[in-house]
Design an enzyme around this catalytic site. Structure first.
Site, PDB file in Angstrom:
ATOM      1  N   ASP A  90       0.861  -1.178   0.000  1.00 18.80           N
ATOM      2  CA  ASP A  90       0.000   0.000   0.000  1.00 18.80           C
ATOM      3  C   ASP A  90       0.899   1.231   0.000  1.00 18.80           C
ATOM      4  OD1 ASP A  90       0.902  -0.369   2.586  1.00 18.80           O
ATOM      5  OD2 ASP A  90      -0.995   0.073   3.549  1.00 18.80           O
ATOM      6  N   TYR A  92       3.052   4.678   0.684  1.00 16.32           N
ATOM      7  CA  TYR A  92       3.768   5.219   1.833  1.00 16.32           C
ATOM      8  C   TYR A  92       2.822   6.110   2.640  1.00 16.32           C
ATOM      9  CZ  TYR A  92       8.033   3.993  -0.808  1.00 16.32           C
ATOM     10  OH  TYR A  92       9.015   3.346  -1.515  1.00 16.32           O
ATOM     11  N   PHE A 103       6.367   1.942  -4.670  1.00 14.72           N
ATOM     12  CA  PHE A 103       7.767   2.162  -4.309  1.00 14.72           C
ATOM     13  C   PHE A 103       8.306   3.535  -4.709  1.00 14.72           C
ATOM     14  CE2 PHE A 103       7.329  -2.482  -4.703  1.00 14.72           C
ATOM     15  CZ  PHE A 103       7.678  -2.847  -3.413  1.00 14.72           C
ATOM     16  N   HIS A 217      10.707  -9.133   0.457  1.00 14.12           N
ATOM     17  CA  HIS A 217      10.430  -7.707   0.254  1.00 14.12           C
ATOM     18  C   HIS A 217      11.700  -6.894   0.479  1.00 14.12           C
ATOM     19  CE1 HIS A 217       8.535  -3.759   0.939  1.00 14.12           C
ATOM     20  NE2 HIS A 217       7.511  -4.244   0.261  1.00 14.12           N
TER      21      HIS A 217
END
Length: 256
Positions: A90, A92, A103, A217
Site C-alpha cells: 500500500d 507510503y 515504491f 520484500h
C-alpha cells in the site's frame, strides 16, 4: 509526453478541486486509460464505492494519500503496453511521499524511503547501475513497467489503514487483466511479474503460467532474507528477451 499520456492524465489542480467525491462521478474513461476502463468495467461499482469511502475519510478530517490526482495514476499508461508488473503493498503513509506508483516518491523527497534505497542497492549489484538520490520511477512506467500497489490509498500516518476497504478486488481485476492479455499473434502477450514479499505473493494465483520472479520484500526488515542477491532486473530482461520483447532500461536519470 505521448498523445495517449496527455489524453488520460488528469491535471493536478483540476483533480484536487474535484476531490475524491468528484472522481467517483466521472466516467471511467476519464479516470484511467481507455483499455484499462474496459478491463476494470466489471469492478466499476467497487471502484466508485472506494472513491466515495475516501471522500468520507477526508470529510472526517483525515488526510488521504496519495492525492486525488494520483490515486489512479498506475492506470494512466495503457494496459496494452504493460511489459513488467511490480506488485507493492500500500502507499507510503508519510505525507508527500505517495505518488500512485508502488515504491516511487516525488523526485524532490530526501531522503528516499529505505525500501527504495534497498531496491537501488540491488539494482547496482545486479546491473551495475548507480543508486539515485531521488525516487522518481516514472521512466520505468514510461517503458511499460506497471508499479501497482495492492491497496491504492492510505490514511496519512497509518500504514495499512485502507486495507479491506475494496481496493483488493480492483487491483485483483487489474492483475488478472494484465495476465490475460493476448498478443497480436493470438498467444499470451509478453510479460514478467516481480513479486516482493508475502503480500505480493498472494496474487500469484491470478497470474496463470506467466513468468514470475519472487523474493523477499526490499524492506529493511526482510531485504537480507532473500531480496539482496535475487537479481530481479537482469532476470526480468532475460525473460522479456526470451518472449521477444526486448529489455527495460532500468537506469534512472541522476535527477528527475
Amino acid at each position: 509526453m505521448s498523445d495517449s499520456d496527455a489524453l488520460f492524465e488528469l491535471e493536478p489542480p483540476a483533480a484536487e478541486t474535484i476531490g475524491f467525491a468528484g472522481l467517483a462521478r466521472l466516467p471511467l474513461t476519464e479516470l484511467v486509460a481507455e483499455d484499462w476502463a474496459e478491463a476494470l468495467a466489471p469492478v466499476e461499482g467497487q471502484l466508485r464505492a472506494v472513491l466515495d469511502f475516501l471522500a468520507t475519510e477526508v470529510a472526517a478530517g483525515h488526510e488521504v494519500l496519495p492525492s486525488p490526482s494520483n490515486v489512479l495514476r498506475a492506470f494512466r499508461q495503457p494496459l496494452a503496453g504493460v511489459r513488467v508488473l511490480i506488485v507493492g503493498q500500500d502507499p507510503y503513509p508519510t505525507p508527500g511521499h505517495a505518488v500512485g506508483l508502488s515504491f516511487a516518491v516525488e523526485g524532490a523527497i530526501r531522503p528516499i524511503p529505505r525500501s527504495l534505497a534497498n531496491i537501488y542497492k540491488e539494482l547496482e549489484t545486479d546491473l551495475g547501475l548507480p543508486p539515485r538520490v531521488h525516487g522518481d520511477l516514472s521512466p520505468w512506467a514510461d517503458q511499460g513497467v506497471l508499479l501497482l500497489n495492492r491497496v491504492l490509498s492510505v490514511r496519512a500516518g497509518a500504514a495499512g489503514s485502507h486495507r479491506n476497504k475494496g481496493w483488493e478486488a480492483i487491483t485483483a481485476a487489474a492483475i488478472g487483466a494484465v495476465a490475460d492479455r493476448t498478443s497480436a499473434a493470438g498467444g499470451k502477450a509478453p510479460m514478467v511479474v516481480i513479486l516482493w514479499g508475502k503480500d505480493a505473493e498472494s496474487v500469484r494465483r491470478l497470474l496463470g503460467s506467466g513468468a514470475v520472479i519472487a523474493s523477499a520484500h526490499p524492506s529493511p526488515l526482510s531485504a537480507s532474507r532473500g531480496f539482496f542477491g535475487s537479481r530481479p532486473f537482469s532476470r526480468a530482461n532475460q525473460l522479456l528477451q526470451e518472449q521477444g520483447d526486448g529489455t527495460v532500461d532500468w537506469e534512472l536519470p541522476p535527477l528527475p
